[in-house]
Design an enzyme around this catalytic site. Structure first.
Site, short mmCIF file in Angstrom:
data_model
loop_
_atom_site.label_atom_id
_atom_site.label_comp_id
_atom_site.label_asym_id
_atom_site.label_seq_id
_atom_site.Cartn_x
_atom_site.Cartn_y
_atom_site.Cartn_z
N ASP A 120 -4.92 -2.02 6.47
CA ASP A 120 -5.19 -0.73 5.84
C ASP A 120 -4.40 0.36 6.55
O ASP A 120 -4.20 0.28 7.77
CB ASP A 120 -6.68 -0.37 5.91
CG ASP A 120 -7.47 -0.92 4.74
OD1 ASP A 120 -6.86 -1.53 3.84
OD2 ASP A 120 -8.72 -0.77 4.74
N GLU A 146 0.83 -1.21 0.00
CA GLU A 146 0.00 0.00 0.00
C GLU A 146 0.86 1.26 0.00
O GLU A 146 0.57 2.24 -0.70
CB GLU A 146 -0.91 -0.03 1.23
CG GLU A 146 -2.11 0.88 1.13
CD GLU A 146 -3.14 0.63 2.22
OE1 GLU A 146 -3.66 1.62 2.77
OE2 GLU A 146 -3.40 -0.55 2.52
N ASP A 193 -6.62 -9.22 2.09
CA ASP A 193 -6.27 -7.82 2.34
C ASP A 193 -6.68 -7.47 3.77
O ASP A 193 -7.76 -6.94 4.03
CB ASP A 193 -6.98 -6.90 1.35
CG ASP A 193 -6.46 -5.46 1.42
OD1 ASP A 193 -5.60 -5.19 2.27
OD2 ASP A 193 -6.93 -4.63 0.62
N SER A 230 3.58 -20.16 -0.68
CA SER A 230 3.45 -21.60 -0.45
C SER A 230 2.78 -22.26 -1.65
O SER A 230 2.20 -21.58 -2.50
CB SER A 230 2.61 -21.91 0.81
OG SER A 230 3.13 -21.28 1.94
#
Length: 820
Positions: free
Chosen positions: A336, A195, A333, A261
């Site tokens: 933030d 981000e 996600d 992975s």
């Protein structure tokens, strides 16, 4: 002269004697901490005798009268072999590294203190179910029993590193294990780094070009494969991609080196034996010893065997008699960045939805070895902890009069993830395992499971619920006082992606996009793989049925789909077009390199020169594409992105504009840049690996760096504690060997599968596993690197729950008896 000579001889002899004596003395003290695997000891904390049978690979098989005693035995075995590693993980989570290492680790401690991971772990103990609480207490008692033996028996302070960094070792507490799980969440996430980088890049280039250099995953999402009969037979094994669309000790990793992975499973219809198969190889930073530790627990629900992480009483990837499970980083996600406005009239307040409110604050003191203590003022907003401008490059994207806070799902003080993980370990069926994952919060994982009849994959971990009107959809920092930018809890577990018994009979994940859903149910905009999934899909569908060996073959596959795609583009106008050139000229070297690459199948084999030529070429090509547009930010893009390079060559949305050098008058084509990049790459290879292009080896550049996180850079000691191996694979192969991307050795293999396991339910005891180094964390132990060469060669050891097999070639049997 004779007198001087005699005294020189005496002096030299004295120096040799003192050196030998010092080495012998150091060896003696260091070897004192080598455990006796055949000892019998009386310990407090168990109700009946516990037996630890160590097979010929030093894998402990732990037997007890009840589950609590078995967990006690695991804690005891972990501490015997990995005490230093465990204490370092705990110190990292607590933000207390500087007590040992001084000022150089203060920034790491500061990050962990501001996230307050350890305090959250302490609070989260009460969120665990009763079984997990009992297991954590028993495990802690086992660790502490070994600490008592070290102290009472003068066993070399428990680990040789303790002689160099001597400090009292506190008793192990149940919260310590929970803190390590939260520490894993920090190590495996890359959304915060991504981000910030996206925000910094967007300040330099227009949005259309941002989509080039930081592209979205162009696929529709892949998890379950279609039925085999639906495929066109005879598809050639080559398909160009046509989709258009800190310090080693630090747990904070750059985005390219975050978690990765592989895991896949086949049901009975796609198995040659009529039983399910499952393979898993989690990828983490390579260290010596590996973070992974093999163990078998004989619980009341049956035997469990697989990969553990010292400090936690759970098998993270493994099998029981009825169920196999594996994990891959889900790239949910879950972070933030919120921009918080500070009250200009009162710096102790920030703007909330309703107006100015005070920060929640607390002071925290970092004790620093040989330096004054550092006092931190910790601050939190309603969104999360406030991070200073010097962390994570946040200062580069924070406007004046503002600070940044971090919303992160792992920052829960009622986090039952440990209970969920232990419930998965006890499950016997696919449905039980999926149900057990409901309370899991972080780190978010794709859980791949197989029982004797069914296969499935389920994303476990909290999916933050964002408002559909969120300003940046969580992709860029946004104002924290706007209600639409704030999280609204988590989505229900039923919204997490789930794939059960697909018609095609095969399911898997390589950190690729698993599902294509619109925001806010999107799961993520940022995924870990766009390339390996293509090769996996080809291998899985290349045969109608699979075996344990075909799954092993896929785990060890080193063919780069990215190389096959990019070379056809980068060399399209260069193949066979050069004029004849004399030996020793750049033109001749280019012709030789192109001739080698034109006949290459994309296999990143350690013994070949082509992988090194290719890797150096694409690295130099991307550098030349971005350095004029991004300037000083260009070094942040450490690894070549195949999707970006393909967009440029195919001129998707005008992306070929990257090939024109802004500062020059002529208009350069992508072919011009490709030719220049190849010449530059060949110069680099000649300077670092020799003039004879045909004689260079990828494995010389792609050495696996199993380095000791603390002593790995210490002269002389690094020869003892570090393990280096020539390896195949690369950034985009199923046998992934992620390169460093920076420094004087940019192609070193620094991030790979520290654990590999393949579970076959036709004959469960024929299942196999291996780790990257060895079971012991003691450099003087013969088990420090006993598995490393097997791992390098792609070999495995048996993964059997048969106690007689473990005893037959045991290297030691320890018996723990209850103290009177």
């Amino acid at each position: 002269m004779a007198l001087i000579f005699r005294w020189l001889v005496r002096l030299a002899s004295a120096l040799i004697f003192l050196t030998v004596a010092a080495v012998v003395l150091a060896y003696y003290f260091a070897s004192r901490s080598l455990p006796d695997y055949s000892a019998e000891n009386e310990v407090s904390g168990i109700s009946a005798p516990v037996e630890i049978v160590r097979d010929n690979a030093n894998v402990p098989h732990i037997f007890g009268q009840n589950d609590a005693d078995v967990y006690f035995g695991l804690g005891y075995a972990h501490a015997q072999d990995r005490l230093w590693q465990m204490t370092m993980l705990r110190r990292t989570a607590q933000g207390r590294l500087s007590e040992l290492f001084g000022t150089r680790t203060v920034p790491i401690d500061e990050v962990l203190r501001r996230f307050d991971i350890y305090t959250l772990a302490v609070s989260s103990f009460n969120a665990q179910d009763d079984q997990t609480k009992a297991a954590l207490r028993a495990y802690s008692a086992g660790v502490n029993a070994w600490l008592a033996e070290v102290n009472e028996g003068a066993l070399g302070r428990g680990a040789p590193e303790m002689w160099l960094f001597n400090h009292a070792i506190a008793r192990w507490e149940p919260a310590d294990s929970i803190a390590i799980l939260k520490l894993m969440a920090l190590q495996l996430t890359s959304h915060l780094d991504n981000e910030v980088l996206r925000a910094r890049t967007s300040l330099l280039i227009e949005n259309e070009r941002l989509r080039d250099i930081m592209p979205d995953d162009p696929t529709d999402g892949v998890a379950a494969l279609p039925e085999y009969a639906e495929l066109i037979p005879g598809v050639p094994d080559f398909t160009p991609n046509t989709h258009m669309a800190f310090q080693s000790i630090s747990p904070v990793k750059r985005g390219p080196l975050a978690g990765a992975s592989n895991a896949w499973a086949a049901n009975a219809a796609r198995s040659a034996t009529g039983a399910t198969l499952l393979a898993n190889d989690p990828h983490l930073e390579l260290t010596a010893p590996s973070i992974w530790y093999l163990a078998r627990l004989e619980l009341s629900t049956g035997g469990v065997i697989g990969g553990t992480i010292p400090g936690m009483p759970i098998v993270l990837s493994g099998r029981s008699a009825d169920l196999g499970w594996g994990v891959t980083t889900a790239y949910v996600d879950d972070q933030d960045i919120l921009i918080e406005e500070v009250n200009p009239a009162n710096p102790n307040e920030y703007r909330d939805v309703t107006g100015w409110v005070p920060f929640r604050t607390r002071d925290s003191i970092i004790t620093v070895r040989d330096a004054p203590a550092v006092t931190l003022r910790l601050r939190w907003t309603a969104n999360g902890p406030v991070m200073p401008a010097n962390q994570f490059n946040l200062g580069t994207i924070t406007p004046p009069g503002h600070v940044t806070s971090i919303a992160w799902s792992a920052l829960s003080d009622r986090d039952p993830s440990m209970s969920s993980a232990m419930a998965i370990m006890r499950a016997r069926t696919v449905r039980e395992a999926i149900a057990a994952g409901e309370d899991y919060i972080a780190p978010a994982q794709n859980l791949t499971v197989a029982d004797r009849n069914r296969i499935a994959m389920k994303t476990v971990g909290a999916l933050p619920a964002r408002d559909e009107n969120h300003q940046s959809q969580g992709r860029l920092p946004s104002y924290g006082y706007l209600p639409e930018n704030r999280w609204q809890g988590r989505f229900p577990y039923s919204d997490n992606p789930e794939f059960v018994d697909p018609d095609g009979g095969i399911i898997g994940n390589t950190n690729n996009k698993t599902i294509d859903r619109p925001f806010p149910l999107h799961v993520s905009h940022h995924w870990g793989d766009t390339q390996r999934i293509n090769r996996w899909r080809r291998l899985m569908q290349a045969r109608n049925v699979h075996t344990r060996d075909s799954f092993i073959e896929a785990q060890l596959d080193t063919v780069s789909f990215a190389a096959r795609t990019l070379l056809t583009l980068m060399g399209a106008d260069l193949w066979y077009t050069g004029d004849p050139a004399p030996d020793g000229t750049p033109e001749r070297r280019r012709q030789i390199a192109l001739d080698l690459l034109s006949a290459w199948n994309g296999e990143m084999n350690e013994h070949l020169p082509e992988p090194l030529i290719y890797a150096a070429w694409v690295r130099e090509f991307q550098k030349r594409l971005i350095r004029d547009e991004l300037g000083p930010l260009a070094p942040e893009f450490t690894h070549a992105d195949p999707v970006f390079i393909e967009r440029v060559f195919r001129d998707i949305d005008g992306a070929s504009v990257w090939c024109d050098i802004i500062q020059s008058a002529p208009v350069e084509t992508c072919t011009d840049i490709a030719r220049q990049a190849l010449d530059e790459a060949l110069i680099w290879i000649a300077e670092n690996h020799g003039e004879a292009i045909e004689a260079v080896r990828w494995g010389d550049a792609h050495q696996a760096t199993h380095d000791h996180p603390v002593l790995g850079n210490t002269p002389l000691l690094n020869w003892v504690v570090n393990i280096r191996q020539s390896t195949s694979g690369g950034d985009h192969t199923l046998q992934r060997g992620k390169t460093a991307g920076t420094g004087v050795a940019p192609f070193q293999n620094v991030h790979a599968a520290g654990y590999r396991g393949v579970y076959d339910f036709a004959d469960p005891d024929s299942s196999v596993f291996v780790t990257a180094t060895g079971q012991s964390g003691h450099p003087l132990s013969r088990y420090y690197d006993n598995l490393g060469e097997l791992w390098r060669r792609g070999e495995y050891i048996p993964m059997s729950l048969d106690p007689d097999l473990a005893r037959a070639a045991a290297v030691g049997i320890s018996v723990l008896r209850p103290a009177n």
